[in-house]
Design a protein around this motif. Structure first.
Motif, mmCIF file in Angstrom:
data_model
loop_
_atom_site.group_PDB
_atom_site.id
_atom_site.type_symbol
_atom_site.label_atom_id
_atom_site.label_comp_id
_atom_site.label_asym_id
_atom_site.label_seq_id
_atom_site.Cartn_x
_atom_site.Cartn_y
_atom_site.Cartn_z
ATOM 1 N N TRP A 80 0.857 -1.188 0.000
ATOM 2 C CA TRP A 80 0.000 0.000 0.000
ATOM 3 C C TRP A 80 0.894 1.239 0.000
ATOM 4 N N ARG A 81 0.488 2.252 -0.719
ATOM 5 C CA ARG A 81 1.281 3.489 -0.851
ATOM 6 C C ARG A 81 1.225 4.384 0.383
ATOM 7 N N MET A 82 0.512 3.984 1.411
ATOM 8 C CA MET A 82 0.329 4.744 2.659
ATOM 9 C C MET A 82 -0.300 6.104 2.386
ATOM 10 N N GLY A 83 -1.388 6.087 1.681
ATOM 11 C CA GLY A 83 -2.106 7.306 1.370
ATOM 12 C C GLY A 83 -2.873 7.140 0.085
ATOM 13 N N ALA A 84 -2.958 8.214 -0.665
ATOM 14 C CA ALA A 84 -3.634 8.210 -1.962
ATOM 15 C C ALA A 84 -2.710 8.873 -2.970
ATOM 16 N N ASN A 85 -3.035 8.702 -4.238
ATOM 17 C CA ASN A 85 -2.295 9.363 -5.315
ATOM 18 C C ASN A 85 -0.826 8.927 -5.326
ATOM 19 N N GLU A 86 0.100 9.900 -5.260
ATOM 20 C CA GLU A 86 1.517 9.555 -5.250
ATOM 21 C C GLU A 86 1.826 8.736 -4.000
ATOM 22 N N ALA A 87 2.839 7.882 -4.099
ATOM 23 C CA ALA A 87 3.275 7.145 -2.914
ATOM 24 C C ALA A 87 3.859 8.130 -1.907
ATOM 25 N N TYR A 108 13.298 9.188 -0.022
ATOM 26 C CA TYR A 108 12.867 7.815 -0.218
ATOM 27 C C TYR A 108 11.349 7.766 -0.340
ATOM 28 N N THR A 109 10.847 6.615 -0.807
ATOM 29 C CA THR A 109 9.410 6.375 -0.841
ATOM 30 C C THR A 109 9.078 5.400 0.273
ATOM 31 N N MET A 110 7.924 5.612 0.904
ATOM 32 C CA MET A 110 7.471 4.708 1.960
ATOM 33 C C MET A 110 6.240 3.945 1.494
ATOM 34 N N TYR A 111 6.268 2.661 1.763
ATOM 35 C CA TYR A 111 5.129 1.795 1.523
ATOM 36 C C TYR A 111 4.828 1.057 2.818
ATOM 37 N N GLY A 131 1.125 5.717 -6.652
ATOM 38 C CA GLY A 131 0.587 4.523 -6.023
ATOM 39 C C GLY A 131 1.682 3.503 -5.749
ATOM 40 N N ALA A 132 1.296 2.229 -5.767
ATOM 41 C CA ALA A 132 2.256 1.135 -5.574
ATOM 42 C C ALA A 132 2.267 0.237 -6.802
#
Length: 186
Positions: A80-87, A108-111, A131-132
């Motif tokens: 899951w991208r931990m939110g909506a839209n962009e990760a 960094y990106t968080m998932y 997203g993811a």
């Protein structure tokens, strides 16, 4: 007279062209950010000299009477991208340690992989992701598992915050009636 007609024509043309522009509508899941130390920009202009350590940028979807975890919205066991839209993105402005692994300063990106009793937080070096959908585990920097806690009062919009806990800071994610925390050490 011709001068006034010409100016009127230009003004009318500009009005029509400005009116025909299509603007991107306001997003249902607004983007937000949180700093550590919390409220860093305000503290900075007031002269408080605590160094900026990290920042999280994320979109805040709302529950809107929908089931959240373990549903089509956020299925258990999937990235899951931990939110909506962009990760969700995290910027470390100093080196940190997460789950015993040293991580260099950088973006960094968080998932997250949510499950009923625990979440696996993922910090990944791929950035600017939508997203993811194109998540690549080969680019993971670290994974850390955290227990899920029940939240008494329902949290309508996804919220990410920082809580100081002794020598570490917890990145806290809350939504609906769930909460999980990722310890980060400096």
């Amino acid at each position: 007279m011709m001068k006034y007609l010409f100016l009127s024509f230009i003004a009318i043309t500009c009005c029509f062209s400005a009116k025909s522009q299509s603007w991107i509508p306001v997003d249902k899941s607004p983007m937000d950010q949180i700093y550590y130390p919390v409220d860093y920009p305000s503290k900075k202009i007031r002269g408080l000299n605590e160094p900026l350590r990290m920042r999280v940028i994320y979109s805040r979807p709302a529950k809107n009477n929908r089931p959240v975890f373990g549903s089509d919205l956020v299925p258990y066991g999937k990235v899951w991208r931990m939110g909506a839209n962009e990760a969700t993105e995290i910027d470390f402005f100093t080196p940190v340690t997460v789950n015993g692994k040293k991580i260099a300063a950088g973006r960094y990106t968080m998932y997250c992989i949510p499950n009923e009793k625990e979440w696996t937080f993922i910090i990944n070096k791929d950035t600017d992701a939508w997203g993811a959908f194109n998540y690549d585990s080969a680019k993971d920097v670290v994974r850390a598992t955290a227990p899920v806690e029940a939240v008494k009062d329902q949290v309508e919009s996804l919220t990410i915050n920082f809580e100081k806990s002794g020598p570490k800071v917890n990145l806290v994610v809350e939504w609906d009636q769930k909460k999980a925390s990722l310890p980060i050490n400096f």
